[in-house]
Design a protein around this motif. Structure first.
Motif: not given
Length: 541
Positions: A56, A195, A60, A71-76, A58, A69
């Protein structure tokens, strides 16, 4: 763009698992990032892999290494940005490398907007029905709603300020989602499209067999669970993956679904691989098998037999981010792996030289088997498990929730050693902050740079084997035929005349008849195969 522009690439691919925090750090903060990965795409291309599976990436709080997670639609932010991820996908494709991302459907983070909304809106609200909120037992609701236990030790319930309890089969920071709620199902279908629309070629589904729960939430005896189990492998779960398969198949080039499915029943396991569900699932029996010819053969036979009725390819893997590294495990008297025994076997004496010899042989065995193969980052370097990490740096919730009794999984997640130059053995640039987990000193002799320069290194063995695997039409998916051998020897043929032979025994053995030696995991004195050694042979008429 791709070496094999085939619609069923997942049937035969060599897939490399990147654990983003520990692969390569470009910005010097001691944590791996997308820029670091992009800088190493040439390395991965030269290694010979066909796809990358990212653990993952995302946003977190990292209560469980990103499997919580937010936010499943972004990058950490510690890894980079969504735009960087899109660039990474494009650049990987330009190298002929496909991309698999991790989707975590059983639970999210307690920092996820849905869970925060559920806390704010209180009992009886629609937001609470996205999770498993229940009243407690006891006179004042002071006891958990049932006796379910977390996979990470301790109760599977946590109480919130208004008195209700919520279910979390993993850490308390990972509330379980309620898959009986149609909003949850719609949300994840949209996440898949998000994705896939960005070019992702497949998804790996975390804890895939655990999403559906018995709505009665009944107590049960963990030592003798009922059938069906209250939260593992319930029949209703297959509706979820049939709907996901419809999403994956809706693209011009269908996307792949790959499940993390831990099940002892091979027939139940195969149900996830029916033609309208997942394309593949991880083979954990092989990962846990001891270094023994009969055990390995039995595992291979059982795997092929369970996959055949549904026409699915087998997958083979020796190690991942949850498992004691192969070199350490194979150097012990007990060479199998079982999560339940990690605590018992932690810091048991290991012969690293023996483990490396066996891991080299196992690499050739694994890469010759039919189907797809997964290589966890650092396995191609023959890295050992780091078992002497101080408790002050350990971050795995298993370690903390068990009061330190279980060492957890940090020991296989230590950042990679790239070179003698730079901070943390080249994991970070010069002058950077120390790596988020410290590397052992002896890794200074196992860096990528050192191994590239050594023709006998583990890295060069993987490169040679993966190059042959890519060039051989008969390797990857397809049939295999066992040869008659001595007790502690395995040998099998693949289409195209390639034979793989592995000596698990305690004395050298003669090689089967062959015309060419293609590759061996160790030298072959007097033309014999030494103990704990594998060879690939060509047999041409």
């Amino acid at each position: 763009m791709f070496h094999h522009d085939s619609r069923d690439w997942w049937r035969h691919a060599a897939i490399y698992q990147v654990y983003p925090r520990s692969f390569a750090d470009a910005n010097g903060d001691g944590t791996g990032d997308l820029a670091g990965i992009r800088a190493k795409l040439g390395y991965l291309h030269d290694l010979g892999i066909n796809a990358i599976w990212f653990s993952p990436w995302y946003p977190s709080p990292m209560a469980d290494a990103g499997y919580d997670v937010a936010d499943y639609r972004d990058i950490d932010p510690s890894f980079g940005t969504l735009a960087e991820a899109e660039t990474l996908i494009e650049q990987a494709h330009a190298h002929g490398i496909r991309i698999i991302v991790d989707i975590v459907p059983n639970h999210c983070s307690d920092a996820h907007a849905w869970f925060q909304q559920a806390l704010a809106e209180g009992p009886g609200s629609p937001a609470r029905d996205l999770f498993w909120f229940r009243e407690g037992r006891g006179e004042h609701g002071e006891l958990p709603p049932n006796d379910w236990q977390s996979v990470f030790e301790g109760p599977a319930w946590t109480r919130v300020a208004d008195g209700q309890w919520y279910l979390h089969l993993f850490a308390a920071e990972q509330p379980d989602l309620n898959w009986d709620n149609p909003l949850v199902r719609a949300e994840f279908a949209d996440i898949l499209r998000f994705w896939f629309d960005r070019g992702v070629d497949g998804i790996r589904i975390d804890s895939a067999a655990m999403c559906v729960k018995d709505p009665a939430l009944a107590d049960f005896d963990r030592t003798s669970p009922p059938d069906p189990h209250p939260f593992v492998d319930r029949d209703e779960i297959h509706d979820i993956y049939r709907s996901w398969r419809a999403v994956a198949d809706s693209y011009e080039v269908p996307r792949a679904l790959i499940g993390e499915v831990w099940l002892g029943d091979t027939e139940r396991f195969a149900r996830y691989l029916r033609p309208d569900e997942m394309h593949a699932a991880f083979n954990f029996d092989f990962l846990g098998a001891p270094w023994d010819a009969k055990a390995m053969r039995a595992c291979v036979d059982a795997t092929l037999a369970s996959h055949a009725p549904v026409g699915a390819p087998s997958t083979w893997v020796l190690c991942n981010h949850d498992v004691t590294r192969t070199v350490t495990r194979y150097g012990r008297a007990e060479t199998g792996f079982d999560h339940a025994l990690r605590q018992v076997r932690h810091q048991v004496p290991t012969d690293a030289a023996l483990g490396l010899r066996r891991a080299r042989a196992a690499a050739l065995l694994t890469l010759a088997l039919p189907g797809s193969v997964y290589v966890y980052q650092g396995e191609e370097l023959g890295l050992t498990e780091v078992e002497d990490l101080p408790g002050t740096v350990r971050q795995d919730p298993i370690f903390h929730r068990s009061g330190g009794n279980d060492p957890g999984r940090d020991g296989c997640r230590v950042p990679l050693p790239w070179s003698a130059d730079g901070t943390s053995l080249g994991f970070s640039p010069d002058g950077a902050q120390p790596a988020w987990l410290p590397q052992p000193r002896h890794w200074a002799g196992s860096t990528v740079a050192d191994q590239q320069a050594d023709p006998d290194s583990m890295l060069r063995l993987y490169q040679a084997a993966l190059a042959l695997r890519g060039a051989e039409a008969g390797l990857g998916d397809g049939p295999m035929t066992w040869l008659d051998t001595e007790d502690q020897v395995l040998a099998f043929t693949r289409p195209g005349g390639l034979t793989c032979v592995v000596n698990f025994g305690d004395r050298p053995v003669d090689l089967p008849w062959h015309t060419d030696l293609l590759l061996s995991s160790a030298p072959l004195p007097d033309g014999q195969l030494p103990t704990d050694t594998a060879a690939w042979l060509r047999t041409t008429p």
